[in-house]
Design an enzyme around this catalytic site. Structure first.
Site, PDB file in Angstrom:
ATOM      1  N   HIS A  50     -11.010  -1.390   4.913  1.00  0.00           N
ATOM      2  CA  HIS A  50     -10.970  -2.834   5.126  1.00  0.00           C
ATOM      3  C   HIS A  50     -11.644  -3.238   6.439  1.00  0.00           C
ATOM      4  CE1 HIS A  50      -8.493  -3.619   1.656  1.00  0.00           C
ATOM      5  NE2 HIS A  50      -7.564  -2.787   2.068  1.00  0.00           N
ATOM      6  N   ARG A  75      -9.263   6.549   7.598  1.00  0.00           N
ATOM      7  CA  ARG A  75      -8.973   6.170   6.219  1.00  0.00           C
ATOM      8  C   ARG A  75     -10.290   5.917   5.509  1.00  0.00           C
ATOM      9  NH1 ARG A  75      -5.177   1.161   4.304  1.00  0.00           N
ATOM     10  NH2 ARG A  75      -6.787  -0.087   5.356  1.00  0.00           N
ATOM     11  N   ASP A  89     -17.552  16.244   7.502  1.00  0.00           N
ATOM     12  CA  ASP A  89     -18.681  16.826   8.219  1.00  0.00           C
ATOM     13  C   ASP A  89     -18.967  16.111   9.536  1.00  0.00           C
ATOM     14  OD1 ASP A  89     -19.070  18.836   6.391  1.00  0.00           O
ATOM     15  OD2 ASP A  89     -20.880  17.989   5.482  1.00  0.00           O
ATOM     16  N   GLU A 154       0.722   2.925  -2.539  1.00  0.00           N
ATOM     17  CA  GLU A 154       0.608   1.471  -2.422  1.00  0.00           C
ATOM     18  C   GLU A 154       0.902   0.736  -3.719  1.00  0.00           C
ATOM     19  OE1 GLU A 154      -2.780   0.387   0.436  1.00  0.00           O
ATOM     20  OE2 GLU A 154      -3.529   2.202  -0.552  1.00  0.00           O
ATOM     21  N   ASP A 180       0.196  -3.732   0.099  1.00  0.00           N
ATOM     22  CA  ASP A 180      -0.245  -3.569  -1.281  1.00  0.00           C
ATOM     23  C   ASP A 180       0.931  -3.287  -2.202  1.00  0.00           C
ATOM     24  OD1 ASP A 180      -3.213  -3.763  -1.747  1.00  0.00           O
ATOM     25  OD2 ASP A 180      -3.213  -2.466  -0.005  1.00  0.00           O
TER      26      ASP A 180
END
Length: 264
Positions: A50, A75, A89, A154, A180
């Protein structure tokens, strides 16, 4: 001399004897990341779901926070093999995958974070910051020891499957997302509704029974403390953008005054 990486957040959680507290880094800014890194929080969570973050901006924020004590988690926007490979990576040691609602999804996420034969992560450590370009001794064979994988519950489906998700090998913990979750329960915008809070606490018990740490997002201090008393081992208690928004509004109100409706 071989380089040493920080212990992953899952290892840190297993060693501490108090709840840990973290903050979101959502501005997409290395400066904001460094300010948050020096705050005294235990964890920074850089958000790609987000927030306006891509691989390059995440890398810049990793650099900005690297000289400070907190663990850093990212996240990702979704549990996708290529994306998780790229984020790992970059040198991210702790990932959070949102919207995981079944044990099968959790197993797929765990596999994405591990090299074969245990998983499906593409092998490119000689080219990547994750193993510091082969300067971390035996990184390819011990990569799983340097990484923690967390998933976010969520939805009501995720709540129903919390115990099974927590039992998945390779998942280091679960984070409950009340915003959520409230929407999934038909209570959009009511993340502190008693039904939502009760559902989160029930999930805490199921996660703990599986031997995994439970966490939650709670910007309201009273809610955060209540969740800690109910068993949350780490809590996300704020965000850089929220602190800036509320702080700037407070300044404006103090020096300019509250908005007054215009006269007709």
């Amino acid at each position: 001399m071989p380089l040493q990486l920080k212990p992953p957040f899952g290892h840190t959680l297993s060693k501490v004897k108090r709840p840990l507290y973290g903050g979101w880094v959502s501005a997409g800014s290395p400066v904001a990341a460094e300010i948050m890194a020096g705050s005294g929080l235990d964890l920074l969570l850089i958000d790609m779901e987000h927030a306006p973050n891509g691989l390059e901006s995440v890398l810049a924020q990793l650099h900005a926070a690297s000289g400070y004590p907190p663990s850093v988690m990212v996240r990702v926007p979704a549990g996708e093999t290529v994306l998780i490979k790229q984020v790992l990576d970059l040198g991210v040691q702790n990932i959070l995958v949102p919207m995981v609602s079944t044990a099968e999804q959790a197993r797929q996420v765990a596999a994405m974070a591990q090299y074969p034969p245990a998983g499906v992560r593409g092998v490119g450590s000689a080219l990547a910051r994750s193993g510091r370009w082969n300067r971390v001794k035996n990184y390819a064979n011990e990569a799983a020891d340097h990484i923690s994988v967390f998933v976010q519950i969520e939805t009501e489906q995720g709540l129903a499957n919390a115990a099974d998700i927590a039992a998945v090998e390779g998942i280091d913990g679960l984070l409950l997302g009340p915003s959520d979750l409230a929407a999934s329960m038909g209570l959009l915008g009511q993340q502190t509704h008693p039904d939502v809070v009760a559902a989160v606490k029930t999930a805490f018990s199921q996660i703990a029974a599986a031997g995994k740490p439970a966490a939650v997002n709670a910007f309201d201090p009273a809610a955060a403390r209540d969740y800690v008393e109910a068993g949350a081992q780490w809590v996300l208690v704020g965000a850089d953008v929220v602190l800036l928004a509320r702080g700037s509004e407070k300044l404006a109100e103090e020096f300019i005054g509250p908005d007054e409706p215009e006269e007709a």
